[in-house]
Write an enzyme that holds these catalytic residues in place. Structure first.
Site, short mmCIF file in Angstrom:
data_model
loop_
_atom_site.label_atom_id
_atom_site.label_comp_id
_atom_site.label_asym_id
_atom_site.label_seq_id
_atom_site.Cartn_x
_atom_site.Cartn_y
_atom_site.Cartn_z
CB SER A 126 43.51 45.09 40.65
OG SER A 126 42.75 46.12 40.04
CG HIS A 158 45.45 41.11 41.27
ND1 HIS A 158 46.45 42.02 41.57
CD2 HIS A 158 44.90 41.55 40.10
CE1 HIS A 158 46.49 42.95 40.66
NE2 HIS A 158 45.56 42.70 39.75
#
Length: 396
Positions: free
Chosen positions: A234, A255
């Site tokens: 992230s 992600h």
């Protein structure tokens, strides 16, 4: 929609707080669109599916009226002098032209197709995120090989998935045979060599660049030609992971949001080297697993964290100024139909995580106005990390 607009524009305490915190967030979203980082549809979908917001930021600008937002930001900028409060050129352009951000949201983009066949998926890691991703793919019909450091860790993945599936069975969403079929698609391994024949590898290990680089060098050695190598990071550089391999065109970011089986959003993050067929295949796989992909480039925060955490930091700064209490701020922002107030959300995310992300964003963008708030650093230093420690900004 009307009730959100009415709340934000109201000349009362709640409206004042909402404008103070929302307008810089909306300005940042306008900039993200204006520089071509992501489409209006993907920016709005990111915040709706990634944060549970009732409306995306660009759609909210359209609902409020771009001129209203520009005027509000000009007032803030006159008071603060913070460049982040100066209306973004794209926002000013929209306001002056009377156009909208979301008028072209349905832009006719073709539905992505799988360009590299994927039938077997590898997952590296055994934590909550890795376990959830393994479940997502197995539940969608893919054979999954997951790799962990010990049999005990591998058993933990099966336990996590089993518990989730049992919950679905109890709710009548799944029958026992389907549960057994899904579990039968999962195969654990303690050696990375088990990934030699997978078509896609998704890594979900520690957020430490050196650890990830070592893994990608190993995946480059082990995985077959044409396999897609994905990272769930992230905050770290996907390009750096790609450069650790001899096949940077095959590397991409996926992600997922936690918990992966529940959250619909996946940020699909490409580097300058990512092959077009890899990008399209990953977006198609997201749809095939019931997820909503949004596309963006390789920079800190991607879409969601880059928009969310400065807003959370601004909320702390507003409280520190004495202009409003935590309770007033949380109440005001929930009045805009957000699922949680900012201080409640900080405690759910974890204040240590929030601080780390905010520091990463400052490192990437250099905005002085994004420097972590003193109170955020203080609660972390005191070990008040949020719900996971029983105390954060609130006590639990």
């Amino acid at each position: 929609m009307a009730d959100i607009v009415d709340h934000v524009t109201a000349e009362d305490e709640g409206g004042r707080i909402a404008r103070t915190l929302l307008f810089p967030y909306l300005n940042h979203a306008a900039n993200m669109y204006g520089v071509g980082y992501a489409t209006a549809a993907d920016i709005d979908a990111g915040m709706r599916f990634g944060c549970g917001y009732p409306i995306g930021p660009l759609a909210l600008i359209d609902a409020l009226g771009a001129k209203t937002v520009v005027d509000g930001l000009n007032e803030q900028f006159a008071t603060t002098g913070d460049p982040l409060h100066r209306p973004d050129p794209k926002l000013v352009e929209i306001a002056d032209s009377g156009a909208s951000f979301t008028g072209d949201a349905a832009d006719g983009t073709p539905v992505p197709e799988v360009r590299r066949p994927v039938s077997k998926v590898g997952v590296v890691g055994t934590g909550t995120m890795a376990s959830g991703i393994a479940q997502v793919f197995a539940q969608a019909g893919y054979d999954v090989v997951y790799v962990g450091r010990s049999q005990e860790k591998l058993d933990g993945v099966v336990g996590y998935v089993t518990k989730n599936l049992d919950r679905s069975v109890a709710k009548g969403k799944l029958d026992a045979d389907a549960k057994d079929t899904i579990l039968g698609r999962l195969t654990g391994a303690t050696e990375r060599e088990a990934l030699a024949d997978v078509d896609l590898v998704v890594e979900a290990i520690a957020e430490d660049l050196d650890i990830k680089l070592e893994l990608f060098r190993d995946l480059d050695r082990i995985c077959k030609p044409g396999a897609i190598l994905a990272t769930t990071t992230s905050s770290l550089s996907i390009a750096a992971c790609a450069e650790a391999t001899s096949r940077p065109a095959d590397v991409i970011g996926m992600h997922f949001f936690n918990p992966a089986p529940v959250m619909k959003l996946v940020e699909v993050v490409t580097t300058d080297a990512t092959a077009a067929d890899v990008d399209e295949t990953v977006r198609a796989l997201c749809l095939a697993t019931g997820k909503h992909p949004v596309s963006c480039g390789d920079r800190a925060g991607f879409i969601v964290n880059a928009l969310l955490f400065p807003y959370l930091n601004d909320a702390i700064t507003l409280q520190e100024s004495g202009a409003a209490s935590m309770e007033q701020i949380d109440t005001a922002m929930k009045g805009t139909k957000l699922p949680m107030g900012p201080f409640e959300l900080l405690d759910v995310v974890g204040n240590d995580v929030s601080l780390a992300i905010q520091e990463t964003l400052v490192g990437e963008f250099g905005h002085e106005g994004w420097q972590p708030a003193a109170s955020l650093k203080q609660v972390v230093a005191e070990g008040r990390l949020g719900r996971k420690t029983g105390a954060g900004f609130h006590t639990y």
